[in-house]
Design a protein around this motif. Sequence first.
Motif, PDB file in Angstrom:
ATOM      1  N   LEU A  35       8.279   5.040  16.453  1.00 50.35           N
ATOM      2  CA  LEU A  35       7.509   3.801  16.565  1.00 50.35           C
ATOM      3  C   LEU A  35       6.944   3.408  15.192  1.00 50.35           C
ATOM      4  O   LEU A  35       7.012   2.244  14.778  1.00 50.35           O
ATOM      5  N   LEU A  36       6.413   4.383  14.475  1.00 53.97           N
ATOM      6  CA  LEU A  36       5.879   4.104  13.131  1.00 53.97           C
ATOM      7  C   LEU A  36       6.984   3.552  12.228  1.00 53.97           C
ATOM      8  O   LEU A  36       6.766   2.594  11.476  1.00 53.97           O
ATOM      9  N   ILE A  37       8.156   4.148  12.327  1.00 56.21           N
ATOM     10  CA  ILE A  37       9.270   3.689  11.484  1.00 56.21           C
ATOM     11  C   ILE A  37       9.624   2.245  11.825  1.00 56.21           C
ATOM     12  O   ILE A  37       9.799   1.399  10.945  1.00 56.21           O
ATOM     13  N   ARG A  38       9.668   1.944  13.128  1.00 52.20           N
ATOM     14  CA  ARG A  38      10.048   0.581  13.521  1.00 52.20           C
ATOM     15  C   ARG A  38       9.000  -0.446  13.114  1.00 52.20           C
ATOM     16  O   ARG A  38       9.318  -1.542  12.673  1.00 52.20           O
ATOM     17  N   ILE A  39       7.740  -0.067  13.240  1.00 48.24           N
ATOM     18  CA  ILE A  39       6.666  -1.002  12.856  1.00 48.24           C
ATOM     19  C   ILE A  39       6.748  -1.268  11.358  1.00 48.24           C
ATOM     20  O   ILE A  39       6.673  -2.407  10.895  1.00 48.24           O
ATOM     21  N   TRP A  40       6.916  -0.203  10.605  1.00 49.60           N
ATOM     22  CA  TRP A  40       6.971  -0.336   9.145  1.00 49.60           C
ATOM     23  C   TRP A  40       8.161  -1.207   8.711  1.00 49.60           C
ATOM     24  O   TRP A  40       8.038  -2.082   7.854  1.00 49.60           O
ATOM     25  N   THR A  41       9.299  -0.983   9.350  1.00 50.47           N
ATOM     26  CA  THR A  41      10.497  -1.758   9.017  1.00 50.47           C
ATOM     27  C   THR A  41      10.241  -3.243   9.251  1.00 50.47           C
ATOM     28  O   THR A  41      10.659  -4.094   8.482  1.00 50.47           O
ATOM     29  N   ARG A  42       9.496  -3.548  10.316  1.00 49.19           N
ATOM     30  CA  ARG A  42       9.257  -4.957  10.633  1.00 49.19           C
ATOM     31  C   ARG A  42       8.200  -5.601   9.764  1.00 49.19           C
ATOM     32  O   ARG A  42       8.344  -6.752   9.365  1.00 49.19           O
ATOM     33  N   TYR A  43       7.104  -4.880   9.528  1.00 47.59           N
ATOM     34  CA  TYR A  43       5.932  -5.578   8.975  1.00 47.59           C
ATOM     35  C   TYR A  43       5.518  -5.170   7.571  1.00 47.59           C
ATOM     36  O   TYR A  43       4.788  -5.909   6.918  1.00 47.59           O
ATOM     37  N   LYS A  44       5.880  -3.979   7.136  1.00 43.70           N
ATOM     38  CA  LYS A  44       5.511  -3.509   5.788  1.00 43.70           C
ATOM     39  C   LYS A  44       4.031  -3.750   5.484  1.00 43.70           C
ATOM     40  O   LYS A  44       3.668  -4.276   4.435  1.00 43.70           O
ATOM     41  N   LYS A  45       3.195  -3.399   6.451  1.00 44.67           N
ATOM     42  CA  LYS A  45       1.742  -3.492   6.248  1.00 44.67           C
ATOM     43  C   LYS A  45       1.143  -2.146   6.621  1.00 44.67           C
ATOM     44  O   LYS A  45       1.745  -1.405   7.414  1.00 44.67           O
ATOM     45  N   PRO A  46      -0.056  -1.823   6.099  1.00 47.24           N
ATOM     46  CA  PRO A  46      -0.682  -0.560   6.495  1.00 47.24           C
ATOM     47  C   PRO A  46      -0.775  -0.470   8.016  1.00 47.24           C
ATOM     48  O   PRO A  46      -1.028  -1.470   8.699  1.00 47.24           O
ATOM     49  N   ILE A  47      -0.572   0.727   8.522  1.00 43.29           N
ATOM     50  CA  ILE A  47      -0.552   0.921   9.975  1.00 43.29           C
ATOM     51  C   ILE A  47      -1.719   1.831  10.371  1.00 43.29           C
ATOM     52  O   ILE A  47      -1.941   2.862   9.755  1.00 43.29           O
ATOM     53  N   MET A  48      -2.436   1.400  11.399  1.00 45.54           N
ATOM     54  CA  MET A  48      -3.554   2.213  11.897  1.00 45.54           C
ATOM     55  C   MET A  48      -3.269   2.573  13.358  1.00 45.54           C
ATOM     56  O   MET A  48      -3.044   1.682  14.185  1.00 45.54           O
ATOM     57  N   VAL A  49      -3.264   3.849  13.658  1.00 46.48           N
ATOM     58  CA  VAL A  49      -3.120   4.268  15.060  1.00 46.48           C
ATOM     59  C   VAL A  49      -4.524   4.172  15.648  1.00 46.48           C
ATOM     60  O   VAL A  49      -5.385   5.007  15.391  1.00 46.48           O
ATOM     61  N   THR A  50      -4.757   3.117  16.406  1.00 49.19           N
ATOM     62  CA  THR A  50      -6.119   2.814  16.847  1.00 49.19           C
ATOM     63  C   THR A  50      -6.527   3.567  18.121  1.00 49.19           C
ATOM     64  O   THR A  50      -7.716   3.638  18.439  1.00 49.19           O
ATOM     65  N   GLU A  51      -5.527   4.088  18.860  1.00 49.45           N
ATOM     66  CA  GLU A  51      -5.802   4.943  20.016  1.00 49.45           C
ATOM     67  C   GLU A  51      -4.597   5.831  20.245  1.00 49.45           C
ATOM     68  O   GLU A  51      -3.456   5.391  20.050  1.00 49.45           O
ATOM     69  N   ASN A  52      -4.856   7.034  20.717  1.00 48.82           N
ATOM     70  CA  ASN A  52      -3.781   7.953  21.059  1.00 48.82           C
ATOM     71  C   ASN A  52      -4.446   9.156  21.705  1.00 48.82           C
ATOM     72  O   ASN A  52      -5.447   9.647  21.196  1.00 48.82           O
ATOM     73  N   GLY A  53      -3.918   9.582  22.840  1.00 46.88           N
ATOM     74  CA  GLY A  53      -4.576  10.725  23.468  1.00 46.88           C
ATOM     75  C   GLY A  53      -3.961  11.035  24.811  1.00 46.88           C
ATOM     76  O   GLY A  53      -2.915  10.493  25.190  1.00 46.88           O
ATOM     77  N   VAL A  54      -4.643  11.880  25.550  1.00 39.56           N
ATOM     78  CA  VAL A  54      -4.025  12.430  26.739  1.00 39.56           C
ATOM     79  C   VAL A  54      -5.092  12.740  27.803  1.00 39.56           C
ATOM     80  O   VAL A  54      -6.171  13.238  27.474  1.00 39.56           O
ATOM     81  N   ARG A  82       5.708  13.103   9.038  1.00 38.67           N
ATOM     82  CA  ARG A  82       7.120  12.740   8.811  1.00 38.67           C
ATOM     83  C   ARG A  82       7.218  11.304   8.340  1.00 38.67           C
ATOM     84  O   ARG A  82       7.903  10.989   7.380  1.00 38.67           O
ATOM     85  N   ALA A  83       6.503  10.426   9.055  1.00 35.08           N
ATOM     86  CA  ALA A  83       6.585   8.991   8.715  1.00 35.08           C
ATOM     87  C   ALA A  83       6.008   8.741   7.318  1.00 35.08           C
ATOM     88  O   ALA A  83       6.611   8.032   6.506  1.00 35.08           O
ATOM     89  N   ILE A  84       4.865   9.352   7.028  1.00 33.18           N
ATOM     90  CA  ILE A  84       4.231   9.124   5.726  1.00 33.18           C
ATOM     91  C   ILE A  84       5.138   9.643   4.603  1.00 33.18           C
ATOM     92  O   ILE A  84       5.327   8.981   3.581  1.00 33.18           O
ATOM     93  N   SER A  85       5.737  10.809   4.840  1.00 35.77           N
ATOM     94  CA  SER A  85       6.579  11.373   3.780  1.00 35.77           C
ATOM     95  C   SER A  85       7.836  10.533   3.576  1.00 35.77           C
ATOM     96  O   SER A  85       8.498  10.640   2.552  1.00 35.77           O
ATOM     97  N   GLU A  86       8.147   9.688   4.530  1.00 33.75           N
ATOM     98  CA  GLU A  86       9.294   8.790   4.340  1.00 33.75           C
ATOM     99  C   GLU A  86       8.854   7.423   3.834  1.00 33.75           C
ATOM    100  O   GLU A  86       9.619   6.459   3.862  1.00 33.75           O
ATOM    101  N   GLY A  87       7.600   7.313   3.423  1.00 30.39           N
ATOM    102  CA  GLY A  87       7.154   6.085   2.764  1.00 30.39           C
ATOM    103  C   GLY A  87       6.372   5.119   3.635  1.00 30.39           C
ATOM    104  O   GLY A  87       5.994   4.037   3.193  1.00 30.39           O
ATOM    105  N   VAL A  88       6.120   5.478   4.903  1.00 28.57           N
ATOM    106  CA  VAL A  88       5.369   4.568   5.780  1.00 28.57           C
ATOM    107  C   VAL A  88       3.878   4.663   5.428  1.00 28.57           C
ATOM    108  O   VAL A  88       3.342   5.756   5.271  1.00 28.57           O
ATOM    109  N   ASP A  89       3.237   3.510   5.314  1.00 32.36           N
ATOM    110  CA  ASP A  89       1.823   3.487   4.944  1.00 32.36           C
ATOM    111  C   ASP A  89       0.956   3.601   6.209  1.00 32.36           C
ATOM    112  O   ASP A  89       0.608   2.591   6.821  1.00 32.36           O
TER     113      ASP A  89
END
Length: 418
Positions: free
Chosen positions: A316-335, A356-363
Amino acid sequence: MTKKIFPKNFLWGASTASHQVEGGTTNQWSVWELSHAAELAKTAEKRLGNLPIWKDIKSRAQDPHNYVSGSGVEHYSRYKEDFDIVKQLNLNSFRFGIEWARIEPSQGEWDENAVAHYHSYIKELKRRKIEPVLNIWHWTLPTWFAEQGGFKKSENLKHWQHFVAKIAEEFGRDLNYVITLNEPNVYTASSYLNGQWPPGEKNPLTFLWVYWNLVRAHKYAYKILKAKNPRLQVGIAAQLANIQAKRPHNFIDELVTKWMRYFWNWMFLRRIRLQQDFIGFNYYFTDYFKGVRRHNPQTPLNDLGWYMEPEGLYPLLIRIWTRYKKPIMVTENGVADAGDEHRRWWLEETMVAMERAISEGVDVCGYFHWSLLDNFEWAYGWWPKFGLVEVDREHGMKRTIRPSAKWWAEEISELQQD
Ligand code: BGC
């Protein structure tokens, strides 16, 4: 874990929403809870009987009290204690909401005590060096606004603008990050398409119309906030799913996947692409599509029966980055995990996915776990437990940090060292 991958200024946080924790809120939801609690309790088995943990939750799910937010977890009065816990968990940021119905209990009338409360709230966060991330709207409407049709009526957007202008005026200069709307897709689907939330409508056209009005609401808010403080970073908290074809290369599965990705994930973000400084999103699910049906593995499931695939965050991070090239904030995640059996594994996998995503250049600029505290889970009520911190509502709202959160706090502390 490799220390250097996460940037030094990475926001490590937890997320909350005013109505789910504060207690004593009076809004469209609290009114709906009181008139629907008995029915929700009566229909619990029909709705939840298939859950693997049904026998453990049965008595709570069949108790009408479960469906009333009531005194919440008294976060409105205990916020300082809760911020001390945030510090104890080595978090450097916190996502919270301001309850519209408290600030503007009657149309056009500000409650200055409530405004003062949120001033001191933000001050207490900053005093502890916790970055406040304000979420303006997390689904709840003042009753006067709901009575006039809420976001169903375009002319009501003037009330929204009035409210946002007040927020900008009062808090705009004290903040660096503002989220305007939480999960407009979930809200419109649950309130206007499947009718499970107030106002309980089921009309695809209304659904689309409210959706469209929320696009407009965000655009207005963006303009108002940036005019007050151009340095503010403004975005939304979208609900995005990692949507995948069950049978890769199967024509129908791929087609449905493509459509669902557009409809659920990108449609809103695309419309506001020029009015967001970061892409904020909440991640809970991977959904596999076989034909037009969701076809998820039956294990592992969380307490709500949601299939758990924490590593689905990576694609998901990769797809978002590919589309928007803007900083990404995971605003919620949990279980939802009352036994704290899966949370540590979930967090561990999530950290790896981000690395993984950050090391591939995703902000990726921040991660906010849902939630700091056990809280009121909307139409499910109180039984699902999402908290890093357990809250015992039967015994003085006692807060206890869960073992998974202790583990995570140590990990984060290592990552923040030079
Ligand atoms: C919402 C939260 C909710 C969480 C877990 C998210 O979609 O933003 O308010 O508590 O899911 O159900």
